[in-house]
Design a protein around this motif. Structure first.
Motif, PDB file in Angstrom:
ATOM      1  N   LEU A 196      -1.224  15.817 -12.399  1.00 25.57           N
ATOM      2  CA  LEU A 196      -2.493  16.026 -13.106  1.00 25.57           C
ATOM      3  C   LEU A 196      -3.173  17.315 -12.639  1.00 25.57           C
ATOM      4  O   LEU A 196      -3.676  18.100 -13.449  1.00 25.57           O
ATOM      5  N   VAL A 214       3.343   6.454  -5.388  1.00 22.57           N
ATOM      6  CA  VAL A 214       3.140   6.755  -6.803  1.00 22.57           C
ATOM      7  C   VAL A 214       1.941   7.670  -7.010  1.00 22.57           C
ATOM      8  O   VAL A 214       1.984   8.616  -7.800  1.00 22.57           O
ATOM      9  N   VAL A 215       0.852   7.417  -6.253  1.00 17.32           N
ATOM     10  CA  VAL A 215      -0.308   8.294  -6.364  1.00 17.32           C
ATOM     11  C   VAL A 215       0.074   9.715  -5.921  1.00 17.32           C
ATOM     12  O   VAL A 215      -0.313  10.706  -6.542  1.00 17.32           O
ATOM     13  N   VAL A 224       5.832  10.299 -16.279  1.00 19.38           N
ATOM     14  CA  VAL A 224       5.836  11.554 -15.513  1.00 19.38           C
ATOM     15  C   VAL A 224       7.257  12.095 -15.440  1.00 19.38           C
ATOM     16  O   VAL A 224       7.497  13.301 -15.582  1.00 19.38           O
ATOM     17  N   VAL A 280       0.842  -1.197   0.000  1.00 20.70           N
ATOM     18  CA  VAL A 280       0.000   0.000   0.000  1.00 20.70           C
ATOM     19  C   VAL A 280       0.879   1.249   0.000  1.00 20.70           C
ATOM     20  O   VAL A 280       0.563   2.249  -0.648  1.00 20.70           O
ATOM     21  N   LEU A 318       1.096   1.005 -11.457  1.00 24.43           N
ATOM     22  CA  LEU A 318       1.208   2.425 -11.108  1.00 24.43           C
ATOM     23  C   LEU A 318       2.650   2.893 -11.235  1.00 24.43           C
ATOM     24  O   LEU A 318       2.921   3.991 -11.750  1.00 24.43           O
ATOM     25  N   SER A 363      -2.765  24.797 -14.581  1.00 18.26           N
ATOM     26  CA  SER A 363      -2.090  25.560 -15.629  1.00 18.26           C
ATOM     27  C   SER A 363      -3.064  25.895 -16.740  1.00 18.26           C
ATOM     28  O   SER A 363      -3.085  27.009 -17.265  1.00 18.26           O
ATOM     29  N   LEU A 411       2.799  11.064  -6.357  1.00 18.92           N
ATOM     30  CA  LEU A 411       3.597  11.692  -7.414  1.00 18.92           C
ATOM     31  C   LEU A 411       2.733  12.059  -8.611  1.00 18.92           C
ATOM     32  O   LEU A 411       2.821  13.181  -9.132  1.00 18.92           O
ATOM     33  N   ALA A 412       1.899  11.117  -9.064  1.00 17.76           N
ATOM     34  CA  ALA A 412       1.184  11.313 -10.332  1.00 17.76           C
ATOM     35  C   ALA A 412       0.004  12.270 -10.183  1.00 17.76           C
ATOM     36  O   ALA A 412      -0.250  13.096 -11.057  1.00 17.76           O
ATOM     37  N   PHE A 452      -4.206  14.739 -20.489  1.00 23.66           N
ATOM     38  CA  PHE A 452      -4.055  16.001 -19.744  1.00 23.66           C
ATOM     39  C   PHE A 452      -2.956  16.856 -20.361  1.00 23.66           C
ATOM     40  O   PHE A 452      -3.117  18.063 -20.554  1.00 23.66           O
ATOM     41  N   THR A 460      -3.125  20.674 -22.035  1.00 23.46           N
ATOM     42  CA  THR A 460      -2.365  21.821 -21.566  1.00 23.46           C
ATOM     43  C   THR A 460      -1.486  22.377 -22.670  1.00 23.46           C
ATOM     44  O   THR A 460      -1.403  23.584 -22.877  1.00 23.46           O
ATOM     45  N   LEU A 495      -1.377  20.331 -14.029  1.00 24.31           N
ATOM     46  CA  LEU A 495      -1.698  20.549 -15.451  1.00 24.31           C
ATOM     47  C   LEU A 495      -3.057  21.226 -15.582  1.00 24.31           C
ATOM     48  O   LEU A 495      -3.232  22.151 -16.374  1.00 24.31           O
ATOM     49  N   THR A 496      -4.017  20.750 -14.771  1.00 27.49           N
ATOM     50  CA  THR A 496      -5.348  21.352 -14.816  1.00 27.49           C
ATOM     51  C   THR A 496      -5.288  22.822 -14.411  1.00 27.49           C
ATOM     52  O   THR A 496      -5.879  23.692 -15.069  1.00 27.49           O
ATOM     53  N   GLN A 533      -0.046  -2.072  -7.926  1.00 28.26           N
ATOM     54  CA  GLN A 533       1.083  -1.277  -7.473  1.00 28.26           C
ATOM     55  C   GLN A 533       2.149  -1.163  -8.564  1.00 28.26           C
ATOM     56  O   GLN A 533       2.643  -0.075  -8.868  1.00 28.26           O
ATOM     57  N   LEU A 584       3.751   1.575  -1.435  1.00 23.19           N
ATOM     58  CA  LEU A 584       4.202   1.780  -2.817  1.00 23.19           C
ATOM     59  C   LEU A 584       3.156   2.560  -3.611  1.00 23.19           C
ATOM     60  O   LEU A 584       3.466   3.544  -4.293  1.00 23.19           O
ATOM     61  N   SER A 585       1.895   2.111  -3.520  1.00 23.81           N
ATOM     62  CA  SER A 585       0.824   2.800  -4.248  1.00 23.81           C
ATOM     63  C   SER A 585       0.718   4.243  -3.789  1.00 23.81           C
ATOM     64  O   SER A 585       0.555   5.157  -4.606  1.00 23.81           O
TER      65      SER A 585
END
Lengths: 79, 250
Positions: free
Chosen positions: A65, A57-58, B154, A51, B147, A71, A60-61, B240, B244, A68-69, B144, A53-54
């Motif tokens: 997003l 990454v979440v 990125v 968990v 992802l 911007s 980070l990603a 996305f 942009t 970007l929105t 995991q 690890l997820s």
């Protein structure tokens, strides 16, 4: 509950409060990213490395997003 | 309603909610003390029944696999929704303004960020693939690992190499991966259904405990979920970024 668990939980709670109290969306994304990292540490401490690890990454990603929105919205506002 | 009356109503409601929460919290089992029997039973049985050392993964993709199919399609639906919305807008925009100024420079990043981001791309992909393939052996699994693989683009973006990434034109491959990943999970389930009459029944050879090719259908599902999650994340990111960039260019 061990000391590490208590400290990490307080940290997560504190940063979560900071996320809510931050007004500017751009700054909020950065604080939220910090929140994700703290949450990942908490998961690691509670022996759920997958968990964690997820969460990393979440953490980070998702901010990418949102940025970007933001911007895109600001470009539109400027016109 | 006057301000005073609203405050009174709020105070009563808040006090009630606080009391309920406190009551619920007091009734919780002590921290770290697990009361349910299922976890302990599975911890004893999973290794013998499924040859999977990562019991969490065995639960998610086998014992509780049908539930995970639903989760996978939640993700699938979300990705498709975002893609449809953004792609439609993009097509309209492209028709209106043409393809100009696509290669506009974006945010100037420092050299240190560029170098580190670029250096992280390949290790991230390798780590992600490792986590997917070893899902039934060590912490991790398809979600995991997928992802992590999906995070690699990125870094490509952070390194200021998005134009290069774009020239690969990954959209077709991403669409295919997204669909095939979701379909793969269901296909494995149908194999079980045809062979034994139960959806997602683990019918494949279980192999030797601890080897990559073991635990029957679990690693196959890990790989298909990994493909779906990675493709979905990259697809959303790609749409996305296109939005942009178009706005900057147009």
């Amino acid at each position: 509950m061990t000391a590490v668990e208590i400290v990490t939980m307080l940290l997560v709670g504190g940063i979560a409060l900071a996320v809510v109290l931050t007004k500017d969306p751009l700054k909020q994304v950065l604080v939220f990213s910090l929140f994700g990292s703290a949450l990942a540490v908490l998961f690691l401490v509670l022996q759920a490395p997958d968990v964690a690890l997820s969460a990393i990454v979440v953490g980070l990603a998702y901010p990418v997003l949102v940025m970007l929105t933001l911007s895109k919205i600001r470009q539109r506002e400027r016109r | 309603m006057s301000r005073r009356a609203r405050l009174v109503v709020f105070a009563v409601g808040a006090a009630g909610a606080a009391a309920l929460l406190a009551w619920g919290l007091l009734g919780l089992p002590d921290f770290g003390h697990y009361r349910g029997p299922y976890g302990d039973v599975l911890n004893e049985q999973a290794l013998g029944q499924r040859h999977a050392q990562n019991v969490v993964n065995a639960v998610v993709l086998d014992y509780r696999g049908f539930d995970t199919v639903g989760e996978e399609f939640i993700l699938f639906g979300a990705v498709i929704g975002v893609t449809l919305l953004l792609r439609r807008q993009r097509e309209e925009h492209e028709r209106a303004t043409g393809d100009r100024a696509r290669d506009m420079a974006f945010a100037r990043t420092s050299d240190a960020v560029r170098v580190f981001s670029l250096a992280l791309v390949v290790p991230t992909i390798v780590l992600g693939l490792y986590v997917v393939v070893h899902g039934h052996l060590s912490p991790g699994g398809g979600f995991q690992g997928g992802l992590i693989v999906g995070a690699a683009p990125v870094f490509v973006y952070l390194a200021g190499r998005y134009v290069v990434f774009r020239s690969v034109d990954p959209e077709g491959a991403l669409d295919l991966g997204e669909g095939m990943g979701a379909a793969g999970f269901v296909a494995v389930g149908l194999v079980g259904l045809v062979a034994t009459g139960a959806f997602l029944e683990n019918v494949w050879p279980l192999g030797q405990v601890g080897s990559v090719f073991s635990a029957g259908t679990i690693p196959v599902i890990n790989v298909s979920v990994g493909i779906e999650v990675a493709a979905g994340l990259v697809l959303v990111l790609f749409e996305f970024l296109e939005q942009t960039l178009l706005l900057r260019g147009g």
